[in-house]
Motif scaffolding. Structure first.
Motif, mmCIF file in Angstrom:
data_model
loop_
_atom_site.group_PDB
_atom_site.id
_atom_site.type_symbol
_atom_site.label_atom_id
_atom_site.label_comp_id
_atom_site.label_asym_id
_atom_site.label_seq_id
_atom_site.Cartn_x
_atom_site.Cartn_y
_atom_site.Cartn_z
ATOM 1 N N ALA A 75 0.826 -1.211 0.000
ATOM 2 C CA ALA A 75 0.000 0.000 0.000
ATOM 3 C C ALA A 75 0.861 1.262 0.000
ATOM 4 C CB ALA A 75 -0.934 -0.005 1.209
ATOM 5 N N LEU A 76 1.927 1.257 0.784
ATOM 6 C CA LEU A 76 2.828 2.414 0.825
ATOM 7 C C LEU A 76 3.539 2.579 -0.518
ATOM 8 C CD1 LEU A 76 4.390 1.866 4.372
ATOM 9 C CD2 LEU A 76 2.742 3.638 3.732
ATOM 10 N N SER A 77 3.993 1.468 -1.076
ATOM 11 C CA SER A 77 4.706 1.519 -2.349
ATOM 12 C C SER A 77 3.820 2.035 -3.467
ATOM 13 C CB SER A 77 5.236 0.119 -2.687
ATOM 14 O OG SER A 77 6.035 0.145 -3.847
ATOM 15 N N SER A 78 2.542 1.657 -3.437
ATOM 16 C CA SER A 78 1.624 2.103 -4.490
ATOM 17 C C SER A 78 1.432 3.612 -4.462
ATOM 18 C CB SER A 78 0.269 1.396 -4.344
ATOM 19 O OG SER A 78 -0.419 1.848 -3.179
ATOM 20 N N ASP A 99 11.722 -4.066 -4.474
ATOM 21 C CA ASP A 99 11.085 -2.742 -4.398
ATOM 22 C C ASP A 99 12.133 -1.685 -4.067
ATOM 23 O OD1 ASP A 99 9.521 -0.518 -4.095
ATOM 24 O OD2 ASP A 99 8.141 -1.407 -2.634
ATOM 25 N N PRO A 100 12.423 -0.774 -4.992
ATOM 26 C CA PRO A 100 13.427 0.254 -4.716
ATOM 27 C C PRO A 100 13.034 1.218 -3.610
ATOM 28 C CG PRO A 100 12.269 0.711 -6.781
ATOM 29 C CD PRO A 100 11.852 -0.652 -6.343
ATOM 30 N N LEU A 101 11.763 1.231 -3.230
ATOM 31 C CA LEU A 101 11.299 2.120 -2.158
ATOM 32 C C LEU A 101 11.544 1.525 -0.774
ATOM 33 C CD1 LEU A 101 7.901 3.323 -3.680
ATOM 34 C CD2 LEU A 101 10.020 4.636 -3.484
ATOM 35 N N ALA A 102 11.901 0.249 -0.730
ATOM 36 C CA ALA A 102 12.080 -0.442 0.549
ATOM 37 C C ALA A 102 13.518 -0.306 1.036
ATOM 38 C CB ALA A 102 11.706 -1.909 0.415
ATOM 39 N N PRO A 144 -4.020 -0.901 2.821
ATOM 40 C CA PRO A 144 -4.544 0.434 2.544
ATOM 41 C C PRO A 144 -5.145 1.119 3.770
ATOM 42 C CG PRO A 144 -5.156 -1.080 0.788
ATOM 43 C CD PRO A 144 -4.554 -1.917 1.880
ATOM 44 N N VAL A 145 -5.736 0.337 4.668
ATOM 45 C CA VAL A 145 -6.299 0.927 5.891
ATOM 46 C C VAL A 145 -5.184 1.482 6.776
ATOM 47 C CG1 VAL A 145 -7.557 0.424 8.026
ATOM 48 C CG2 VAL A 145 -8.347 -0.529 5.850
#
Length: 321
Positions: free
Chosen positions: A20-23, A45-48, A206-207
């Motif tokens: 959810a954060l990555s999206s 995931d490059p965001l991790a 998402p929540v």
């Protein structure tokens, strides 16, 4: 730079939150005991940002939390070691506060409620756990919310019911999904005809991502209910409908769990929680929906479809290997 950290990230709930954060294009830190499992789950995931820790080491907790604004806590323990929950929570709070963390979100469970007075259960239902696991989970919540009252950190708890979904091996429905794909007999914990609810794991992330950005969420405890009241039997029937196969079931009640528990510590520890099978606990999450707006909940029909597809893909990979 990551401002959100997922402590105990490698499990299915952590992966849902990370997705959810990555999206949203939001960098995040994943914290766990084993680098291998973290890289397997999040390495693509490059965001991790991947960080390992030792939750028993104050210096390690401090280092893992440094530079983080919001810490999402999902740290698990063996089912027969629930006495560790309060102590690990205490050490994490101390380290997080020392590191300057502003917010902590605990992903909790229904265990602290104990037996229900009436269904559905709202957040103001008494917390009177009659089981050891419930008392340990309540103590964990109490430590965190006391830290909030003391002004040390902003804190909230999101309580979840039983969950299921693609690749969720800890689900009550996992063996049935495997049997629906692979054949054989599905081992289940019964009774399976009593009202129950499940949350679909991909719906959780998402929540939680919305709670991170909702200041009014802190200082309170929230329920996240499932997609409605159902039974395990109904969900097995849905698996049969979708696959066209009749499932063979082997249902273990409390007495059977006791017998199996003589040789299996996990099953032994399930005995005291069997009341959740016999005395339904159905949650009311209307307060949460008033806070963050409508919550998308995958229907059981669609959730079972995705769960079976994932089980089929796993089987295909195993056959190919």
């Amino acid at each position: 730079m990551s401002t959100v950290a997922l402590f105990g990230a490698a499990g299915v709930i952590g992966q849902s939150i990370a997705s959810a954060l990555s999206s949203k294009g939001r960098p995040y830190r994943v914290v766990g005991r084993t680098e291998t499992s973290l890289r397997k789950a999040f390495g693509a995931d490059p965001l991790a940002e991947i960080v390992t820790w030792n939750p028993d080491s104050p210096a390690s907790v401090l280092a893992a939390a440094k530079g983080i604004e919001t810490l999402i806590y999902m740290v698990g323990v063996n089912y027969w070691q629930f006495e560790l929950h309060p102590e690990l929570m205490r050490k994490t709070i101390d380290g997080a506060v020392a590191a300057g963390v502003k917010n902590i979100i605990l992903i909790g469970t229904v265990y602290p409620y104990g037996m229900t007075e009436a269904n559905p259960v709202r957040e103001d239902h008494p917390r009177e756990p009659h089981t050891f696991k419930g008392r340990m989970r309540k103590a964990q919540e109490d430590l965190l919310m006391q830290a909030h009252r003391d002004g040390r950190v902003n804190a909230t708890v999101l309580r979840l019911p039983d969950f299921y979904g693609p690749g969720v091996e800890a689900s009550l429905l996992h063996r049935a999904a495997q049997a629906a794909v692979n054949g054989g007999t599905a081992d289940m914990v019964g009774p399976i005809d009593r009202p129950h609810e499940f949350v679909f794991v991909p719906d959780v992330g998402p929540v939680v991502a919305r709670l991170v950005d909702t200041p009014a969420a802190f200082g309170k405890i929230w329920n996240l209910a499932g997609a409605g009241v159902t039974t395990q039997r109904e969900l097995v029937s849905e698996m049969e409908r979708q696959t066209g196969k009749k499932l063979k079931l082997r249902v273990a009640g409390k007495m059977t769990l006791r017998l199996i528990g003589l040789f299996n510590p996990f099953m032994r520890e399930m005995v005291e929680m069997n009341y959740l099978m016999t005395d339904p606990l159905i949650m009311d999450d209307s307060a949460l929906q008033q806070l963050i707006g409508p919550i998308r909940k995958t229907s059981y029909v669609e959730g079972i479809r995705q769960t079976i597809v994932a089980a089929s893909n796993t089987r295909a990979l195993a056959v190919a290997a």
